[in-house]
Motif scaffolding. Structure first.
Motif, mmCIF file in Angstrom:
data_model
loop_
_atom_site.group_PDB
_atom_site.id
_atom_site.type_symbol
_atom_site.label_atom_id
_atom_site.label_comp_id
_atom_site.label_asym_id
_atom_site.label_seq_id
_atom_site.Cartn_x
_atom_site.Cartn_y
_atom_site.Cartn_z
ATOM 1 N N ARG A 94 0.701 -1.386 0.106
ATOM 2 C CA ARG A 94 -0.113 0.029 -0.141
ATOM 3 C C ARG A 94 0.923 1.190 0.023
ATOM 4 O O ARG A 94 0.432 2.070 -0.470
ATOM 5 N N GLN A 123 1.617 0.937 -4.159
ATOM 6 C CA GLN A 123 1.039 1.524 -4.438
ATOM 7 C C GLN A 123 1.737 0.738 -5.656
ATOM 8 O O GLN A 123 1.330 0.513 -7.343
ATOM 9 N N PRO A 173 -6.602 4.111 -0.329
ATOM 10 C CA PRO A 173 -5.396 3.974 -0.411
ATOM 11 C C PRO A 173 -4.899 4.619 0.598
ATOM 12 O O PRO A 173 -3.283 4.309 1.256
ATOM 13 N N ARG A 204 0.148 8.168 -7.679
ATOM 14 C CA ARG A 204 -0.973 8.156 -7.938
ATOM 15 C C ARG A 204 -0.934 8.388 -9.831
ATOM 16 O O ARG A 204 -0.026 9.016 -9.806
#
Length: 494
Positions: free
Chosen positions: A321, A324, A357, A491
Motif C-alpha cells: 500500500r 502502490q 489507498p 497515483r
C-alpha cells in the motif's frame, strides 16, 4: 482469645491483602511456557514457520497443518527481533557470527543479509538474543535438514496461525498449464542446447571464413603488386627493344622483352584466378551476420528456457500500500554471483490499484498449501491490524496482464503478501521479500548494517534477470515509520 487493638487491625488488613491477591491470581490465567512438540502424524516438508514474539514460540506448518513447535528466545530490549515477513536465504550448519565475537550459531538459517537468522542457542525462558531467533539446539538441528531456501518465515508480534481461505483474487492455476509446464521446459532445454551448438558452429565458421578471406585478400594484394611490377618491367623491355640499334642489342632486348612478357602474362593469370576465387567465396560479412543471428537465437532460447524453469517454481507476489505497487519473485536456484545464497528473479514490478489507498490494510500472508479439486487450497496469516484478510483482498485490483502471466502456473508454496509496508531496503536480488512492521520495535534490525549488494555494472545478467528495475541502494527514510525506507504513494498510474 481474639486479638484486640492495633494487632487486630494489622491482621485484618493482612487478610484483606491476601484475599485480594488470591482473587487476582485466580482471575488471571497462569502463563504456560511453550514446550517442544511434534504433531502426532508424519510430517511433510515445511512450508512456513511462524514465530510469536509474544509467546516466544515457533511453529512450523506443512500442507496439512502444524508439524513442529518449540520455545524460542527473540531479541532483547533495544535489540528486538523485527516483526514482519521473510524467507530463508542461506543455511550454514556450523555458522560463527561475524558480529558478536565469533559466537557459535549452529544450524543457522538466515532470513536477512544484515544478520537476522534462526539458529540454535541457549533459551533462558525470555527474550534475550541480539535480534536473532534462538531455538533449542536439538530442534534447530532437526529443522535444518528439513527446510529449503525460500521457505516463508513470518515473525508476528502476537500469536498467529494460518486459516483456510478462498477468494477470487487468489491465484488459481490452469490444470492444462501445470501439466504442460514440465514438457515445455524439456522441449525448450533441447532447443536451447541445439541453438547453443548451432551458435558455436556458426561462430567457428565465421572465424574460419574471416581467416580465409583475409588470406585470400593478402594473396590478391600480393599478386596485384607483383603484376604491376611485371607490367612495368614489360613496358621497360618494350622500350629497350625499340631503342636497340645493333643486331646484338636487339637480340638481348628481345630476349628480355620475351621474359618480361611471359612473367607478366603468368602473374595476370594468377591474379585473375585469385580474384575469381575470392569473388566465389561467401561474403565474410554475411557469414558474420549469420553467426550474430545464431547468437541471438541462442540468447532467445536461453531466456525462454529460464522462463520455463521459473514457471515450475512457486511464485511469490508482494503488494504494498505504501508504494502502490505489485512485485513478483521466483527463486532461480542459481548461486549468487558474489557469494552466499541464491538469486531470486524479480522481473515484474507494476503499479496496482488499491481501493481507499490512504486507509490501513494490515499485513496478510496468503499461501497455497496444496492442490485440491478447485485448483489450490489457500491459507491466510494476518499479523498487523488493518482489514481482515478477506477485506484486504477485496480492496486489491491486480492488472489482468500480470494475472495472465503468473496465475496459470501458480502451484503449492506460491504466496501473496499484502501489506501497508514498503519492501525493506534489505530486499535485493539475493532475497525473496523482506518487509518489517514499522509499528513494532526493530532494534535488532535497525542497528545492523544494510546489506551491500552488487550493482548491474558489477555483474553480468546472463539471461537470469538477476537485478530488479528498481535501485536497491539507499532509499528515503520516513522517521514516522520506525526508520523504514519509504516510497511515497503514487497515483495517476492507471
Amino acid at each position: 482469645m481474639r486479638p484486640r487493638g492495633p494487632t487486630a487491625v494489622v491482621m485484618a488488613a493482612a487478610m484483606v491483602v491476601l484475599t485480594t491477591l488470591t482473587s487476582a491470581a485466580a482471575a488471571k490465567p497462569k502463563r504456560i511456557a511453550p514446550v517442544e512438540a511434534t504433531a502426532p502424524r508424519e510430517a511433510g516438508e515445511p512450508i512456513m514457520a511462524i514465530v510469536s514474539i509474544k509467546s516466544q514460540q515457533v511453529t512450523l506448518y506443512d500442507a496439512d497443518g502444524w508439524i513442529f513447535r518449540a520455545p524460542v528466545s527473540t531479541g532483547t530490549t533495544g535489540r528486538e527481533t523485527p516483526a514482519g515477513v521473510f524467507a530463508l536465504l542461506e543455511k550454514d550448519k556450523d555458522h560463527h557470527s561475524t558480529m558478536y565475537d565469533d559466537a557459535f550459531m549452529p544450524n543457522m538459517q538466515r532470513i536477512t543479509w544484515n544478520g537476522v537468522a534462526l539458529h540454535g542457542g541457549p533459551l533462558p525462558g525470555y527474550a534475550a538474543s541480539q535480534g536473532c531467533v534462538r531455538m533449542p539446539f536439538g530442534f534447530a538441528e532437526k529443522l535444518f535438514d528439513r527446510t529449503r531456501i525460500g521457505m516463508r518465515v513470518i515473525i508476528s508480534p502476537n500469536d498467529a496461525a494460518p486459516i483456510d481461505i478462498s477468494h477470487p483474487a487468489l491465484l488459481m492455476p490452469k490444470a492444462e498449464a501445470i501439466a504442460a509446464a514440465p514438457v515445455r521446459a524439456e522441449t525448450l532445454a533441447r532447443e536451447a542446447t541445439e541453438a547453443a551448438k548451432a551458435a558455436d558452429e556458426a561462430r567457428q565458421t565465421a572465424a574460419g571464413a574471416t581467416r580465409e578471406a583475409n588470406a585470400l585478400a593478402a594473396s590478391v594484394k600480393k599478386l596485384q603488386a607483383q603484376k604491376t611490377r611485371a607490367d612495368r618491367d614489360l613496358a621497360s623491355a618494350d622500350k629497350s627493344l625499340a631503342a636497340a640499334k645493333t643486331d646484338d642489342a636487339k637480340a638481348r632486348a628481345g630476349e628480355s622483352q620475351q621474359k618480361a612478357a611471359a612473367r607478366a602474362a603468368g602473374l595476370a593469370t594468377q591474379f585473375d584466378a585469385a580474384t575469381a576465387a575470392a569473388a566465389a567465396k561467401p561474403s565474410a560479412a554475411a557469414i558474420k551476420e549469420a553467426a550474430k543471428a545464431a547468437q541471438t537465437r541462442k540468447a532467445d532460447a536461453a531466456r525462454a528456457l529460464t522462463d520455463a524453469k521459473l514457471a515450475l517454481e512457486p511464485v511469490s507476489v508482494y503488494i504494498s500500500r505504501a508504494t502502490q505497487k505489485l512485485y513478483v519473485r521466483r527463486n532461480t536456484h542459481k548461486p549468487a554471483p558474489d557469494g552466499g545464497g541464491e538469486v531470486f528473479d524479480s522481473s515484474i514490478e507494476v503499479p496496482v490499484t488499491i481501493r481507499d489507498p490512504d486507509r490501513p490494510i494490515g499485513t496478510h500472508v496468503f499461501t497455497a498449501m496444496a492442490k485440491n479439486e478447485a485448483g489450490l487450497r489457500w491459507t491466510a496469516v494476518s499479523i498487523d491490524g488493518g482489514d481482515s484478510a478477506r477485506d484486504a483482498l477485496d480492496r486489491i485490483t491486480i492488472p489482468q496482464d500480470v494475472l495472465d502471466r503468473i496465475a496459470p502456473t501458480a502451484g503449492p508454496r506460491s504466496s501473496i503478501v499484502i501489506s501497508d509496508e514498503p519492501l525493506s531496503k534489505e530486499t535485493n536480488y539475493r532475497t525473496e521479500f523482506v518487509a518489517v512492521l514499522a509499528n513494532q520495535p526493530q532494534g535488532g534490525f535497525i542497528t545492523r548494517q544494510p546489506t551491500a549488494v552488487a550493482s548491474r555494472d558489477d555483474q553480468d545478467d546472463d539471461g537470469f534477470n538477476l537485478f530488479s528495475p528498481r535501485n536497491w541502494g539507499p532509499q528515503p527514510v520516513d522517521p514516522r515509520r520506525g526508520g523504514q525506507p519509504f516510497r511515497p504513494m503514487q497515483r495517476g498510474w492507471w
